[in-house]
Scaffold this motif. Structure first.
Motif, PDB file in Angstrom:
ATOM      1  N   VAL A  73      -4.542   2.911  -8.529  1.00 53.16           N
ATOM      2  CA  VAL A  73      -3.553   3.511  -7.638  1.00 53.16           C
ATOM      3  C   VAL A  73      -4.239   4.004  -6.363  1.00 53.16           C
ATOM      4  CG1 VAL A  73      -1.839   5.351  -7.384  1.00 53.16           C
ATOM      5  CG2 VAL A  73      -2.073   4.155  -9.580  1.00 53.16           C
ATOM      6  N   LEU A  74      -5.379   4.670  -6.524  1.00 56.51           N
ATOM      7  CA  LEU A  74      -6.097   5.157  -5.350  1.00 56.51           C
ATOM      8  C   LEU A  74      -6.556   4.005  -4.462  1.00 56.51           C
ATOM      9  CD1 LEU A  74      -8.331   8.076  -6.722  1.00 56.51           C
ATOM     10  CD2 LEU A  74      -6.056   8.180  -5.689  1.00 56.51           C
ATOM     11  N   ALA A  75      -6.996   2.924  -5.064  1.00 60.97           N
ATOM     12  CA  ALA A  75      -7.443   1.774  -4.287  1.00 60.97           C
ATOM     13  C   ALA A  75      -6.298   1.178  -3.483  1.00 60.97           C
ATOM     14  CB  ALA A  75      -8.053   0.720  -5.214  1.00 60.97           C
ATOM     15  N   ALA A  76      -5.110   1.117  -4.088  1.00 63.27           N
ATOM     16  CA  ALA A  76      -3.946   0.579  -3.379  1.00 63.27           C
ATOM     17  C   ALA A  76      -3.570   1.470  -2.201  1.00 63.27           C
ATOM     18  CB  ALA A  76      -2.770   0.446  -4.343  1.00 63.27           C
ATOM     19  N   VAL A  77      -3.631   2.783  -2.404  1.00 60.53           N
ATOM     20  CA  VAL A  77      -3.311   3.725  -1.331  1.00 60.53           C
ATOM     21  C   VAL A  77      -4.336   3.604  -0.198  1.00 60.53           C
ATOM     22  CG1 VAL A  77      -3.228   6.174  -0.740  1.00 60.53           C
ATOM     23  CG2 VAL A  77      -2.056   5.341  -2.788  1.00 60.53           C
ATOM     24  N   GLU A  78      -5.600   3.588  -0.547  1.00 62.70           N
ATOM     25  CA  GLU A  78      -6.655   3.511   0.465  1.00 62.70           C
ATOM     26  C   GLU A  78      -6.554   2.216   1.270  1.00 62.70           C
ATOM     27  OE1 GLU A  78     -10.149   3.991  -1.875  1.00 62.70           O
ATOM     28  OE2 GLU A  78      -9.843   6.147  -2.170  1.00 62.70           O
ATOM     29  N   ARG A  79      -6.294   1.118   0.571  1.00 66.01           N
ATOM     30  CA  ARG A  79      -6.172  -0.189   1.236  1.00 66.01           C
ATOM     31  C   ARG A  79      -4.998  -0.193   2.214  1.00 66.01           C
ATOM     32  NH1 ARG A  79      -6.436  -2.656  -3.172  1.00 66.01           N
ATOM     33  NH2 ARG A  79      -4.213  -2.927  -3.576  1.00 66.01           N
ATOM     34  N   THR A  80      -3.889   0.417   1.796  1.00 66.04           N
ATOM     35  CA  THR A  80      -2.673   0.396   2.612  1.00 66.04           C
ATOM     36  C   THR A  80      -2.770   1.339   3.800  1.00 66.04           C
ATOM     37  OG1 THR A  80      -1.374  -0.139   0.635  1.00 66.04           O
ATOM     38  CG2 THR A  80      -0.162   0.705   2.534  1.00 66.04           C
ATOM     39  N   MET A  81      -3.326   2.520   3.596  1.00 66.71           N
ATOM     40  CA  MET A  81      -3.321   3.518   4.667  1.00 66.71           C
ATOM     41  C   MET A  81      -4.217   3.125   5.834  1.00 66.71           C
ATOM     42  SD  MET A  81      -5.482   6.716   3.134  1.00 66.71           S
ATOM     43  CE  MET A  81      -7.281   6.644   2.970  1.00 66.71           C
ATOM     44  N   ARG A  82      -5.171   2.217   5.605  1.00 69.71           N
ATOM     45  CA  ARG A  82      -6.013   1.767   6.713  1.00 69.71           C
ATOM     46  C   ARG A  82      -5.198   1.070   7.798  1.00 69.71           C
ATOM     47  NH1 ARG A  82      -9.404  -0.505   2.487  1.00 69.71           N
ATOM     48  NH2 ARG A  82     -10.923   1.063   1.809  1.00 69.71           N
ATOM     49  N   ASP A  83      -4.042   0.527   7.417  1.00 71.36           N
ATOM     50  CA  ASP A  83      -3.192  -0.183   8.373  1.00 71.36           C
ATOM     51  C   ASP A  83      -2.129   0.712   8.991  1.00 71.36           C
ATOM     52  OD1 ASP A  83      -4.522  -2.627   7.984  1.00 71.36           O
ATOM     53  OD2 ASP A  83      -3.334  -3.044   6.184  1.00 71.36           O
ATOM     54  N   GLY A  84      -2.116   2.001   8.613  1.00 78.44           N
ATOM     55  CA  GLY A  84      -1.135   2.924   9.161  1.00 78.44           C
ATOM     56  C   GLY A  84      -0.344   3.605   8.067  1.00 78.44           C
ATOM     57  N   LEU A  85       0.160   4.793   8.380  1.00 73.30           N
ATOM     58  CA  LEU A  85       0.875   5.590   7.386  1.00 73.30           C
ATOM     59  C   LEU A  85       2.372   5.372   7.406  1.00 73.30           C
ATOM     60  CD1 LEU A  85      -1.047   8.978   7.774  1.00 73.30           C
ATOM     61  CD2 LEU A  85      -1.441   7.143   6.113  1.00 73.30           C
ATOM     62  N   SER A  86       2.939   5.019   8.555  1.00 75.44           N
ATOM     63  CA  SER A  86       4.383   4.824   8.656  1.00 75.44           C
ATOM     64  C   SER A  86       4.674   4.016   9.908  1.00 75.44           C
ATOM     65  CB  SER A  86       5.093   6.177   8.726  1.00 75.44           C
ATOM     66  OG  SER A  86       6.485   6.009   8.857  1.00 75.44           O
ATOM     67  N   PHE A  87       5.674   3.161   9.836  1.00 78.80           N
ATOM     68  CA  PHE A  87       5.938   2.264  10.953  1.00 78.80           C
ATOM     69  C   PHE A  87       7.316   2.448  11.598  1.00 78.80           C
ATOM     70  CE2 PHE A  87       3.340  -0.373   7.880  1.00 78.80           C
ATOM     71  CZ  PHE A  87       2.129  -0.075   8.481  1.00 78.80           C
ATOM     72  N   GLY A  88       8.296   2.904  10.831  1.00 74.11           N
ATOM     73  CA  GLY A  88       9.648   3.015  11.380  1.00 74.11           C
ATOM     74  C   GLY A  88      10.360   1.690  11.494  1.00 74.11           C
ATOM     75  N   VAL A  89       9.750   0.649  10.955  1.00 72.42           N
ATOM     76  CA  VAL A  89      10.374  -0.680  10.860  1.00 72.42           C
ATOM     77  C   VAL A  89      10.109  -1.189   9.452  1.00 72.42           C
ATOM     78  CG1 VAL A  89      10.094  -1.174  13.329  1.00 72.42           C
ATOM     79  CG2 VAL A  89       8.305  -1.878  11.711  1.00 72.42           C
ATOM     80  N   PRO A  90      10.799  -2.236   9.004  1.00 76.35           N
ATOM     81  CA  PRO A  90      10.579  -2.727   7.640  1.00 76.35           C
ATOM     82  C   PRO A  90       9.127  -3.149   7.398  1.00 76.35           C
ATOM     83  CG  PRO A  90      12.605  -3.641   8.535  1.00 76.35           C
ATOM     84  CD  PRO A  90      11.910  -2.951   9.674  1.00 76.35           C
ATOM     85  N   ASN A  91       8.709  -3.009   6.126  1.00 75.09           N
ATOM     86  CA  ASN A  91       7.380  -3.486   5.733  1.00 75.09           C
ATOM     87  C   ASN A  91       7.499  -4.260   4.428  1.00 75.09           C
ATOM     88  OD1 ASN A  91       6.279  -1.643   3.326  1.00 75.09           O
ATOM     89  ND2 ASN A  91       7.382  -0.287   4.740  1.00 75.09           N
TER      90      ASN A  91
END
Length: 427
Positions: A73-91
């Motif tokens: 779970v931590l690895a998935a979070v770390e991998r994802t957050m490198r690309d940004g925390l929130s976009f305001g558009v679909p992901n």
């Protein structure tokens, strides 16, 4: 046990936060004393700011079904957050989460992500009212569906812990639209629907009540509610924020073979991050904006980091035999607690579902809200502190379910039962 740092933090917090907390049951008001402040968590354990370690049976109130800080779970979070925390558009991750929920949960054909369980239940009620054109909803005494105005009528959980049968700030006109029933009472439900069934938009229920500790449905009860709703044109809503993906992969609806019209989720699908969701039949969910006229929105809904944590958790719990093993661990714990109470001559009863349990200081069975309220809460409070002093953290309320995770191994359960024998003897 040293609590100096927690005491200092609570003193500071009490000047800044109502009751010193951001959610009422954390304040220990029911059990007495002061809360400890967490520093970190790992597996089945919580560690506080004073260096004390606790075997944790709260699990952040349910999400940590695979244990705290699971590396996947931590690895998935770390991998994802490198690309940004929130976009305001679909992901892409919110699409993947919707696909997982629809695949896993029998009663869901479409789903909408939100940010909390409360937001999910409020939205489900809005869909029920909008789809039926009716205004009244039905809930059950002792069931808690978040802090929405419509739900704070004979609610459970923190509301009951604080002794508030209703909350100030809830307009009476709105409260009048909420009808309450006693849980597990067949005749009361039939009578209510016979009298006003054509005015009821939806019936919302915790299929296993986790906010009056842990009360299981009597045989055929959920089926009876399904039949009543179908007969009278009301929507059946399962609040599976707590039971979803825990008591079975497909939740309580899969465990009991019931298909509700709408379901609400949270906790596990966020893997510890703030999250909620509601879903159901396509014909109902397609009425939600922008597809239809029933409005609901949320800036951070489908947040990519929360979706990543939830997807990683859902992958873990789909391992073969996961829920059967969780059920076995829960039974070992509960059977051991009952045996320890008998040795000490203490009236005590447990209820349990896979990964979820209730503790009652009374003789069993416990099948209704009235049964739960008859438990000796003063004795529970002493037991709670006895366990805490011995390094076991239970929910700080006699009206909250406990949770077992896959991280609770033989050593943790054995330690818990040893602590329980001493705590029961001290009563």
């Amino acid at each position: 046990m040293n609590n100096a740092r927690s005491h200092e933090l609570f003193a500071r917090a009490s000047q800044l936060l109502p009751g010193g907390v951001n959610s009422p049951v954390r304040a220990f008001k029911s059990v007495g004393g002061e809360p400890f402040f967490a520093a970190r968590a790992q597996g089945a354990y919580l560690y506080d700011v004073d260096g004390n370690r606790y075997v944790d049976y709260v699990g952040s109130w349910g999400p940590m079904i695979a244990g705290h800080a699971h590396p996947q779970v931590l690895a998935a979070v770390e991998r994802t957050m490198r690309d940004g925390l929130s976009f305001g558009v679909p992901n892409a991750l919110e699409v993947a989460m919707a696909e997982e929920i629809v695949k896993i949960v029998p009663g869901c054909e479409m789903v909408r992500m939100v940010n909390s369980g409360t937001e999910a239940t409020l939205s489900a009620i809005r869909v029920a009212r909008g789809a039926t054109g009716r205004s009244r909803i039905v809930k059950f005494e002792g069931c808690y569906h978040g802090h929405g105005d419509s739900f704070l009528v004979k609610a459970g959980s923190g509301v009951m812990t604080l002794g508030l049968p209703n909350s100030p700030g809830v307009p009476s006109a709105l409260a009048d639209l909420t009808l309450t029933l006693p849980y597990n009472d067949f005749d009361a439900a039939t009578k209510l629907f016979d009298e006003v069934g054509d005015e009821i938009a939806g019936l919302i229920i915790e299929p296993i009540v986790g906010n009056a500790n842990c009360i299981l449905p009597r045989e055929g009860y959920l089926q009876h509610l399904r039949a009543l709703c179908s007969k009278h044109g009301a929507l059946l809503i399962f609040d599976e924020v707590m039971t979803g993906f825990r008591v079975a992969l497909g939740g309580a609806q899969a465990l009991y073979g019931i298909e509700p019209d709408l379901s609400t989720f949270g906790k596990i699908i966020g893997g510890g991050m703030p999250v909620g969701a509601y879903g159901g039949r396509r014909e109902l969910m397609s009425q939600v904006a922008p597809s239809g006229p029933i409005y609901q929105a949320g800036t951070l809904s489908g947040n990519p980091v929360a979706m990543a944590a939830g997807l990683a958790t859902l992958a873990l719990i789909q391992a073969p035999g996961f829920h059967a093993d969780l059920d076995r661990r829960t039974h070992v714990l509960c059977d051991g607690l009952e045996a320890a109470a008998r040795e000490a001559g203490v009236a005590f009863h447990t209820t349990r579902a896979p990964g979820m349990f209730g503790l009652y200081f009374r003789e069993g069975p416990v099948e209704t809200f009235e049964d739960a309220k008859a438990s000796d809460t003063a004795r529970f409070n002493r037991f709670f502190h006895g366990m805490l002093e011995r390094g076991v953290y239970l929910a700080p309320s006699a009206f909250e379910a406990g949770f077992v995770s896959s991280a609770h191994g033989e050593a943790e359960i054995a330690y818990t039962l040893e602590a329980a024998r001493a705590a029961f003897a001290a009563l």
